[in-house]
Scaffold this motif. Structure first.
Motif, PDB file in Angstrom:
ATOM      1  N   ASP A  11       4.650   2.117  25.307  1.00  0.00           N
ATOM      2  CA  ASP A  11       4.259   3.514  25.526  1.00  0.00           C
ATOM      3  C   ASP A  11       3.444   3.935  24.313  1.00  0.00           C
ATOM      4  O   ASP A  11       4.008   4.201  23.242  1.00  0.00           O
ATOM      5  CB  ASP A  11       5.493   4.389  25.709  1.00  0.00           C
ATOM      6  N   ILE A  12       2.122   3.935  24.465  1.00  0.00           N
ATOM      7  CA  ILE A  12       1.218   4.276  23.367  1.00  0.00           C
ATOM      8  C   ILE A  12       0.662   5.665  23.647  1.00  0.00           C
ATOM      9  O   ILE A  12       0.122   5.920  24.724  1.00  0.00           O
ATOM     10  CB  ILE A  12       0.076   3.251  23.240  1.00  0.00           C
ATOM     11  N   ARG A  13       0.823   6.554  22.676  1.00  0.00           N
ATOM     12  CA  ARG A  13       0.398   7.950  22.843  1.00  0.00           C
ATOM     13  C   ARG A  13      -0.466   8.386  21.672  1.00  0.00           C
ATOM     14  O   ARG A  13      -0.425   7.818  20.586  1.00  0.00           O
ATOM     15  CB  ARG A  13       1.616   8.881  22.888  1.00  0.00           C
ATOM     16  N   VAL A  14      -1.210   9.454  21.894  1.00  0.00           N
ATOM     17  CA  VAL A  14      -1.985  10.106  20.845  1.00  0.00           C
ATOM     18  C   VAL A  14      -1.153  11.253  20.291  1.00  0.00           C
ATOM     19  O   VAL A  14      -0.557  12.027  21.043  1.00  0.00           O
ATOM     20  CB  VAL A  14      -3.330  10.637  21.391  1.00  0.00           C
ATOM     21  N   VAL A  64      -3.945  10.271  15.864  1.00  0.00           N
ATOM     22  CA  VAL A  64      -3.655   8.850  15.712  1.00  0.00           C
ATOM     23  C   VAL A  64      -3.079   8.316  17.014  1.00  0.00           C
ATOM     24  O   VAL A  64      -2.561   9.079  17.833  1.00  0.00           O
ATOM     25  CB  VAL A  64      -2.661   8.595  14.555  1.00  0.00           C
ATOM     26  N   ALA A  65      -3.166   7.007  17.194  1.00  0.00           N
ATOM     27  CA  ALA A  65      -2.502   6.342  18.306  1.00  0.00           C
ATOM     28  C   ALA A  65      -1.238   5.695  17.760  1.00  0.00           C
ATOM     29  O   ALA A  65      -1.244   5.143  16.647  1.00  0.00           O
ATOM     30  CB  ALA A  65      -3.421   5.291  18.920  1.00  0.00           C
ATOM     31  N   ALA A  66      -0.147   5.769  18.535  1.00  0.00           N
ATOM     32  CA  ALA A  66       1.119   5.203  18.071  1.00  0.00           C
ATOM     33  C   ALA A  66       1.952   4.705  19.242  1.00  0.00           C
ATOM     34  O   ALA A  66       1.919   5.285  20.334  1.00  0.00           O
ATOM     35  CB  ALA A  66       1.904   6.249  17.289  1.00  0.00           C
ATOM     36  N   VAL A  67       2.696   3.639  18.988  1.00  0.00           N
ATOM     37  CA  VAL A  67       3.697   3.173  19.952  1.00  0.00           C
ATOM     38  C   VAL A  67       4.927   4.056  19.759  1.00  0.00           C
ATOM     39  O   VAL A  67       5.454   4.154  18.645  1.00  0.00           O
ATOM     40  CB  VAL A  67       4.048   1.685  19.725  1.00  0.00           C
ATOM     41  N   VAL A  68       5.358   4.706  20.840  1.00  0.00           N
ATOM     42  CA  VAL A  68       6.445   5.680  20.720  1.00  0.00           C
ATOM     43  C   VAL A  68       7.763   5.198  21.326  1.00  0.00           C
ATOM     44  O   VAL A  68       8.747   5.930  21.276  1.00  0.00           O
ATOM     45  CB  VAL A  68       6.046   7.049  21.333  1.00  0.00           C
ATOM     46  N   ASN A  69       7.796   3.969  21.868  1.00  0.00           N
ATOM     47  CA  ASN A  69       9.040   3.530  22.493  1.00  0.00           C
ATOM     48  C   ASN A  69       9.675   2.311  21.819  1.00  0.00           C
ATOM     49  O   ASN A  69      10.423   1.575  22.451  1.00  0.00           O
ATOM     50  CB  ASN A  69       8.858   3.295  23.999  1.00  0.00           C
ATOM     51  N   PHE A  70       9.401   2.102  20.528  1.00  0.00           N
ATOM     52  CA  PHE A  70      10.169   1.137  19.746  1.00  0.00           C
ATOM     53  C   PHE A  70      11.411   1.846  19.224  1.00  0.00           C
ATOM     54  O   PHE A  70      11.394   3.069  19.021  1.00  0.00           O
ATOM     55  CB  PHE A  70       9.365   0.620  18.545  1.00  0.00           C
ATOM     56  N   PRO A  71      12.488   1.121  18.956  1.00  0.00           N
ATOM     57  CA  PRO A  71      13.662   1.777  18.368  1.00  0.00           C
ATOM     58  C   PRO A  71      13.345   2.272  16.955  1.00  0.00           C
ATOM     59  O   PRO A  71      12.532   1.655  16.254  1.00  0.00           O
ATOM     60  CB  PRO A  71      14.733   0.685  18.347  1.00  0.00           C
ATOM     61  N   PRO A  72      13.965   3.361  16.522  1.00  0.00           N
ATOM     62  CA  PRO A  72      13.753   3.845  15.149  1.00  0.00           C
ATOM     63  C   PRO A  72      14.147   2.768  14.137  1.00  0.00           C
ATOM     64  O   PRO A  72      15.023   1.943  14.399  1.00  0.00           O
ATOM     65  CB  PRO A  72      14.681   5.057  15.037  1.00  0.00           C
ATOM     66  N   LYS A  73      13.481   2.815  12.984  1.00  0.00           N
ATOM     67  CA  LYS A  73      13.739   1.831  11.933  1.00  0.00           C
ATOM     68  C   LYS A  73      13.804   2.555  10.593  1.00  0.00           C
ATOM     69  O   LYS A  73      12.979   3.430  10.321  1.00  0.00           O
ATOM     70  CB  LYS A  73      12.605   0.798  11.934  1.00  0.00           C
ATOM     71  N   ALA A  76      12.623   2.225   3.601  1.00  0.00           N
ATOM     72  CA  ALA A  76      12.704   2.832   2.263  1.00  0.00           C
ATOM     73  C   ALA A  76      13.368   4.206   2.312  1.00  0.00           C
ATOM     74  O   ALA A  76      12.874   5.171   1.753  1.00  0.00           O
ATOM     75  CB  ALA A  76      11.319   2.914   1.626  1.00  0.00           C
ATOM     76  N   GLY A  77      14.492   4.275   3.030  1.00  0.00           N
ATOM     77  CA  GLY A  77      15.255   5.518   3.100  1.00  0.00           C
ATOM     78  C   GLY A  77      14.703   6.553   4.065  1.00  0.00           C
ATOM     79  O   GLY A  77      15.182   7.676   4.110  1.00  0.00           O
ATOM     80  N   PHE A  78      13.707   6.196   4.849  1.00  0.00           N
ATOM     81  CA  PHE A  78      13.054   7.138   5.767  1.00  0.00           C
ATOM     82  C   PHE A  78      13.181   6.601   7.188  1.00  0.00           C
ATOM     83  O   PHE A  78      12.928   5.420   7.444  1.00  0.00           O
ATOM     84  CB  PHE A  78      11.578   7.271   5.373  1.00  0.00           C
ATOM     85  N   ARG A  79      13.549   7.463   8.123  1.00  0.00           N
ATOM     86  CA  ARG A  79      13.712   7.060   9.524  1.00  0.00           C
ATOM     87  C   ARG A  79      12.348   7.112  10.218  1.00  0.00           C
ATOM     88  O   ARG A  79      11.832   8.185  10.518  1.00  0.00           O
ATOM     89  CB  ARG A  79      14.696   7.989  10.229  1.00  0.00           C
ATOM     90  N   SER A  80      11.776   5.935  10.472  1.00  0.00           N
ATOM     91  CA  SER A  80      10.482   5.828  11.140  1.00  0.00           C
ATOM     92  C   SER A  80      10.736   5.650  12.635  1.00  0.00           C
ATOM     93  O   SER A  80      11.410   4.712  13.049  1.00  0.00           O
ATOM     94  CB  SER A  80       9.704   4.640  10.575  1.00  0.00           C
ATOM     95  N   GLU A  81      10.174   6.562  13.443  1.00  0.00           N
ATOM     96  CA  GLU A  81      10.450   6.593  14.884  1.00  0.00           C
ATOM     97  C   GLU A  81       9.307   6.056  15.741  1.00  0.00           C
ATOM     98  O   GLU A  81       9.516   5.731  16.907  1.00  0.00           O
ATOM     99  CB  GLU A  81      10.745   8.030  15.318  1.00  0.00           C
ATOM    100  N   VAL A  82       8.106   6.003  15.190  1.00  0.00           N
ATOM    101  CA  VAL A  82       6.940   5.521  15.937  1.00  0.00           C
ATOM    102  C   VAL A  82       6.121   4.604  15.044  1.00  0.00           C
ATOM    103  O   VAL A  82       6.175   4.698  13.817  1.00  0.00           O
ATOM    104  CB  VAL A  82       6.052   6.676  16.467  1.00  0.00           C
ATOM    105  N   LEU A  83       5.348   3.708  15.666  1.00  0.00           N
ATOM    106  CA  LEU A  83       4.485   2.790  14.938  1.00  0.00           C
ATOM    107  C   LEU A  83       3.038   3.234  15.108  1.00  0.00           C
ATOM    108  O   LEU A  83       2.472   3.150  16.205  1.00  0.00           O
ATOM    109  CB  LEU A  83       4.656   1.364  15.464  1.00  0.00           C
TER     110      LEU A  83
END
Length: 110
Positions: A11-14, A64-73, A76-83
């Motif tokens: 799921d890639i979104r802008v 930006v374009a980002a993949v929004v359906n990867f699991p959060p990761k 460095a102490g920050f919750r990244s929700e999209v790639l």
């Protein structure tokens, strides 16, 4: 080889960057981004290694374009929700992928 069915799983979104700041805890220089993906998905966090070509203030308002359906990761102490997607080359470094015209946040990339 990946199949078209594999591609359709992504799921890639802008989205529109609403905030960017350095992630001082990252071992490789990176920014903590807040990205607005519209009413359906809301605002999501991303850790992105974009420091070689972008200052934090230049990212605000940028789409930006980002993949929004990867699991959060946790990065460095920050919750990244999209790639966030970028082209990476030896000559140009990391260059964001983005639409060539503004589109509403949350639009799908296909």
């Amino acid at each position: 080889m990946a199949t078209f069915d594999d591609f359709q799983k992504l799921d890639i979104r802008v989205g529109t960057v609403i905030h960017a700041e350095p992630n001082d805890r990252a071992s490789v220089p990176a920014y903590k981004l807040r990205i607005d993906f519209g009413a359906e998905l809301g605002v999501k966090n991303s850790s992105a290694q974009l420091t070689e070509n972008y200052a934090p203030e230049s990212l605000k308002g940028r789409q930006v374009a980002a993949v929004v359906n990867f699991p959060p990761k946790k990065i460095a102490g920050f919750r990244s929700e999209v790639l966030v997607l970028a082209a990476v080359s030896e000559d140009a470094g990391t260059v964001l992928l983005r639409p060539d015209r503004d589109v509403p946040p949350g639009e799908r990339v296909s």
